[in-house]
Write a protein that holds these residues in place. Structure first.
Motif, PDB file in Angstrom:
ATOM      1  N   GLY A  13      23.484 -35.834  37.485  1.00  0.00           N
ATOM      2  CA  GLY A  13      23.875 -34.575  38.112  1.00  0.00           C
ATOM      3  C   GLY A  13      23.994 -34.690  39.621  1.00  0.00           C
ATOM      4  N   LYS A  14      23.033 -35.367  40.249  1.00  0.00           N
ATOM      5  CA  LYS A  14      23.079 -35.549  41.702  1.00  0.00           C
ATOM      6  C   LYS A  14      24.312 -36.340  42.118  1.00  0.00           C
ATOM      7  CE  LYS A  14      18.093 -35.392  42.643  1.00  0.00           C
ATOM      8  NZ  LYS A  14      16.887 -36.195  43.003  1.00  0.00           N
ATOM      9  N   ARG A  15      24.590 -37.407  41.359  1.00  0.00           N
ATOM     10  CA  ARG A  15      25.758 -38.231  41.692  1.00  0.00           C
ATOM     11  C   ARG A  15      27.058 -37.444  41.520  1.00  0.00           C
ATOM     12  NH1 ARG A  15      24.370 -43.251  37.993  1.00  0.00           N
ATOM     13  NH2 ARG A  15      26.586 -43.710  38.296  1.00  0.00           N
ATOM     14  N   ALA A  16      27.105 -36.628  40.477  1.00  0.00           N
ATOM     15  CA  ALA A  16      28.303 -35.799  40.265  1.00  0.00           C
ATOM     16  C   ALA A  16      28.476 -34.783  41.388  1.00  0.00           C
ATOM     17  CB  ALA A  16      28.209 -35.087  38.921  1.00  0.00           C
ATOM     18  N   LYS A  17      27.372 -34.179  41.841  1.00  0.00           N
ATOM     19  CA  LYS A  17      27.452 -33.193  42.917  1.00  0.00           C
ATOM     20  C   LYS A  17      27.937 -33.842  44.209  1.00  0.00           C
ATOM     21  CE  LYS A  17      26.278 -29.387  42.577  1.00  0.00           C
ATOM     22  NZ  LYS A  17      27.096 -28.200  42.216  1.00  0.00           N
ATOM     23  N   ARG A  18      27.414 -35.037  44.501  1.00  0.00           N
ATOM     24  CA  ARG A  18      27.888 -35.748  45.693  1.00  0.00           C
ATOM     25  C   ARG A  18      29.369 -36.075  45.573  1.00  0.00           C
ATOM     26  NH1 ARG A  18      22.759 -38.491  45.465  1.00  0.00           N
ATOM     27  NH2 ARG A  18      23.706 -40.202  44.272  1.00  0.00           N
ATOM     28  N   ALA A  19      29.764 -36.534  44.393  1.00  0.00           N
ATOM     29  CA  ALA A  19      31.174 -36.876  44.187  1.00  0.00           C
ATOM     30  C   ALA A  19      32.066 -35.652  44.339  1.00  0.00           C
ATOM     31  CB  ALA A  19      31.363 -37.500  42.808  1.00  0.00           C
ATOM     32  N   ASN A 145      37.499 -31.666  41.083  1.00  0.00           N
ATOM     33  CA  ASN A 145      36.229 -31.504  40.376  1.00  0.00           C
ATOM     34  C   ASN A 145      35.682 -32.850  39.920  1.00  0.00           C
ATOM     35  OD1 ASN A 145      36.055 -28.445  40.003  1.00  0.00           O
ATOM     36  ND2 ASN A 145      38.080 -28.864  39.133  1.00  0.00           N
ATOM     37  N   ALA A 146      34.368 -33.002  39.968  1.00  0.00           N
ATOM     38  CA  ALA A 146      33.726 -34.127  39.295  1.00  0.00           C
ATOM     39  C   ALA A 146      33.471 -33.726  37.849  1.00  0.00           C
ATOM     40  CB  ALA A 146      32.414 -34.486  39.978  1.00  0.00           C
ATOM     41  N   VAL A 147      33.486 -34.697  36.935  1.00  0.00           N
ATOM     42  CA  VAL A 147      33.293 -34.380  35.524  1.00  0.00           C
ATOM     43  C   VAL A 147      32.227 -35.286  34.919  1.00  0.00           C
ATOM     44  CG1 VAL A 147      35.157 -35.915  34.720  1.00  0.00           C
ATOM     45  CG2 VAL A 147      34.456 -33.963  33.312  1.00  0.00           C
ATOM     46  N   ILE A 148      31.343 -34.671  34.142  1.00  0.00           N
ATOM     47  CA  ILE A 148      30.357 -35.398  33.343  1.00  0.00           C
ATOM     48  C   ILE A 148      30.743 -35.206  31.880  1.00  0.00           C
ATOM     49  CG2 ILE A 148      27.937 -35.655  32.715  1.00  0.00           C
ATOM     50  CD1 ILE A 148      27.223 -34.296  35.388  1.00  0.00           C
ATOM     51  N   ASP A 178      32.090 -41.844  40.848  1.00  0.00           N
ATOM     52  CA  ASP A 178      31.250 -40.861  40.165  1.00  0.00           C
ATOM     53  C   ASP A 178      31.954 -39.527  39.958  1.00  0.00           C
ATOM     54  OD1 ASP A 178      29.131 -42.563  39.798  1.00  0.00           O
ATOM     55  OD2 ASP A 178      28.102 -41.986  41.648  1.00  0.00           O
ATOM     56  N   SER A 179      33.246 -39.468  40.275  1.00  0.00           N
ATOM     57  CA  SER A 179      34.014 -38.287  39.889  1.00  0.00           C
ATOM     58  C   SER A 179      34.145 -38.219  38.370  1.00  0.00           C
ATOM     59  CB  SER A 179      35.396 -38.280  40.544  1.00  0.00           C
ATOM     60  OG  SER A 179      36.113 -39.451  40.199  1.00  0.00           O
ATOM     61  N   ILE A 180      33.854 -39.340  37.680  1.00  0.00           N
ATOM     62  CA  ILE A 180      33.757 -39.331  36.211  1.00  0.00           C
ATOM     63  C   ILE A 180      32.517 -40.127  35.802  1.00  0.00           C
ATOM     64  CG2 ILE A 180      35.397 -41.270  36.062  1.00  0.00           C
ATOM     65  CD1 ILE A 180      36.129 -40.204  33.240  1.00  0.00           C
ATOM     66  N   VAL A 201      25.504 -28.717  37.325  1.00  0.00           N
ATOM     67  CA  VAL A 201      26.754 -28.482  36.587  1.00  0.00           C
ATOM     68  C   VAL A 201      27.175 -27.024  36.754  1.00  0.00           C
ATOM     69  CG1 VAL A 201      27.888 -28.559  34.337  1.00  0.00           C
ATOM     70  CG2 VAL A 201      26.166 -30.283  34.927  1.00  0.00           C
ATOM     71  N   ASP A 202      28.419 -26.809  37.172  1.00  0.00           N
ATOM     72  CA  ASP A 202      28.905 -25.453  37.437  1.00  0.00           C
ATOM     73  C   ASP A 202      29.493 -24.784  36.209  1.00  0.00           C
ATOM     74  OD1 ASP A 202      28.611 -25.191  40.480  1.00  0.00           O
ATOM     75  OD2 ASP A 202      29.632 -27.113  40.268  1.00  0.00           O
ATOM     76  N   VAL A 203      30.132 -25.551  35.345  1.00  0.00           N
ATOM     77  CA  VAL A 203      30.785 -25.013  34.148  1.00  0.00           C
ATOM     78  C   VAL A 203      30.657 -26.032  33.033  1.00  0.00           C
ATOM     79  CG1 VAL A 203      32.980 -24.274  33.121  1.00  0.00           C
ATOM     80  CG2 VAL A 203      32.476 -23.659  35.463  1.00  0.00           C
ATOM     81  N   LEU A 204      30.445 -25.561  31.819  1.00  0.00           N
ATOM     82  CA  LEU A 204      30.371 -26.432  30.644  1.00  0.00           C
ATOM     83  C   LEU A 204      31.482 -26.036  29.676  1.00  0.00           C
ATOM     84  CD1 LEU A 204      28.507 -28.734  29.698  1.00  0.00           C
ATOM     85  CD2 LEU A 204      27.161 -27.029  28.470  1.00  0.00           C
ATOM     86  N   ILE A 205      32.220 -27.030  29.182  1.00  0.00           N
ATOM     87  CA  ILE A 205      33.325 -26.782  28.261  1.00  0.00           C
ATOM     88  C   ILE A 205      33.090 -27.581  26.984  1.00  0.00           C
ATOM     89  CG2 ILE A 205      35.827 -26.896  27.901  1.00  0.00           C
ATOM     90  CD1 ILE A 205      36.133 -26.880  30.967  1.00  0.00           C
ATOM     91  N   PRO A 206      32.857 -26.921  25.855  1.00  0.00           N
ATOM     92  CA  PRO A 206      32.719 -27.642  24.584  1.00  0.00           C
ATOM     93  C   PRO A 206      34.071 -27.784  23.889  1.00  0.00           C
ATOM     94  CG  PRO A 206      32.071 -25.353  24.283  1.00  0.00           C
ATOM     95  CD  PRO A 206      32.533 -25.493  25.709  1.00  0.00           C
TER      96      PRO A 206
END
Length: 420
Positions: A13-19, A145-148, A178-180, A201-206
């Motif tokens: 999560g931290k890496r995604a936020k930085r990215a 956006n970064a994506v996990i 880390d954008s992905i 994480v700002d939004v979750l998409i299933p």
């Protein structure tokens, strides 16, 4: 793994936020350069990805997974080329980030407007279909956006290979890898912890079956954009061209069985049923589709099985279709709105009034007149790719392209105003 559970997820999560913050500083030229590099890398390394995919497919077959779902899992040269083409289509699309969509001057002399900005960090939980990995990356990257990603265990080797290719291509362009990121632990426990990662994480998409989507909606503390299952209908109106109806139904049902925009249910007006059902059933039978109908449908086509009430609400993702005969357009619409999942619905008719009534009254993300439901797709709609088909009514509905992955913020320009 060196790190387990919450500790590992927090690091991701931290890496995604930085990215995401790095992504927010990138201009469209840099983003398009990255997308082009990834598109080229997918083609260059297609053999590597197909070898990884072959492991997943072999495992699925050993586990007795039905062929329609194996089709969703399988990568071919053609599908990898489609993934690359999807990224190149995204390159050609206008970047919505930074667009000022309104601006007005207040009585105090300030200018107040709205500007499109990235959502931030997007989490995607999905099943099977490894092409989603590339599609999700492309749309998220273009919109800053970064994506996990958390794919299913059935596609783990495929997803690992695709993500590795993408990250290497980004690194070669000095863009944030880390954008992905991909969660390699596909356990339910880790997935549920991921759903609680609202600090990052700002939004979750299933994306997946009804069970997955319901679990995410019920357990997530991160805001969710729902993508839906597809119990899609084709209604053959009394004013339908029967040859057209046969072609549309064949395509909607059989072109790909295991996709959410495939036709699962057929509704036929009683005035045309005796003429229309035999050629429709013959065409479907040629594809080994099992047909389950109500009493009136069974009386017309003797090889039809009796449908249960459950059949009319089922997304089969298989060579099965349900059939109901109705006495009016109103009854057809009522049936569809009762059993559909809000995805894609179609009418075949030459009657303009009936077509417009169907368009206005059927509650779904995509409603068709005289066309196959198989077109509900980001690629076909000109979005380059899609993050999913949203069946909810807030924020986004239908195929989710670039705009759906942005939000807005207000920008206010003043010259010293203070509130009195």
């Amino acid at each position: 793994m060196a790190k387990e559970g919450s500790e590992l997820l927090e690091e991701i999560g931290k890496r995604a936020k930085r990215a995401s913050r790095e992504m927010n500083r990138l201009g469209v030229t840099a983003k398009n350069k990255g997308l082009e590099a990834v598109a080229g890398a997918l083609l260059t390394h297609q053999e590597k990805m197909m070898e990884a995919n072959a492991i997943d497919v072999e495992t699925a077959r050993k586990n007795g997974v039905k062929e329609s779902l194996i089709d969703r899992l399988t990568l071919t040269e053609e599908r990898i080329a489609g993934m690359a083409e999807g990224l190149r289509q995204i390159v050609a699309l206008a970047d919505p980030v930074g667009e000022v969509i309104s601006m007005k001057t207040t009585p105090q002399g300030m200018q107040i407007g709205q500007k499109r900005v990235p959502l931030g960090v997007i989490g995607i939980i999905y099943e099977s279909r490894p092409n989603v990995t590339a599609d999700a990356f492309g749309l998220c990257f273009k919109t800053g956006n970064a994506v996990i990603l958390r794919g299913g265990s059935d596609a783990l080797h495929s997803n690992l290979a695709i993500v590795e290719v993408i990250r290497e291509a980004l690194s070669g362009c000095a863009l944030p890898e880390d954008s992905i990121q991909l969660l390699q632990d596909t356990s339910r426990g880790t997935a549920e912890k991921f759903m609680q990662l609202n600090q990052y994480v700002d939004v979750l998409i299933p994306r997946g079956g009804a069970g997955l989507i319901r679990t995410v909606v019920e357990k997530s503390t991160v805001p969710v954009i729902e993508t839906g299952t597809g119990n899609c209908h084709v209604y053959v109106d009394e004013a339908a061209d029967i040859d057209m109806a046969v072609d549309i139904i064949e395509n909607a049902k059989t072109q790909r069985l295991g996709v959410c925009n495939a036709c699962e249910s057929l509704v036929v007006h009683s005035k045309i049923a005796k003429e229309a059902l035999p050629p429709v059933c013959e065409r479907l039978a040629a594809h080994s589709v099992e047909i389950r109908g109500d009493e009136r449908a069974c009386a017309i086509w003797k090889d039809m099985k009796k449908a249960s009430e459950e059949d009319f609400g089922t997304e089969y993702l298989d060579a099965i279709i349900s059939v109901r005969v109705v006495d009016s357009l109103e009854e057809a619409i009522e049936h569809i709105n009762t059993y559909n999942t809000g995805h894609s619905e179609a009418i075949v008719t030459a009657d303009y009034h009936n077509a417009m009534t169907f368009l206005n009254e059927v509650d779904a993300a995509a409603v068709y007149v005289n066309a196959s439901t198989r077109f509900t797709d980001g690629f076909e709609f000109g979005f380059g790719a899609e993050i999913g088909i949203s069946t909810q009514k807030l924020h986004a509905r239908g195929p989710m392209g670039l705009l759906a992955l942005t939000t807005t913020k207000y920008i206010i320009l003043g010259d010293g105003q203070i509130r009195k």
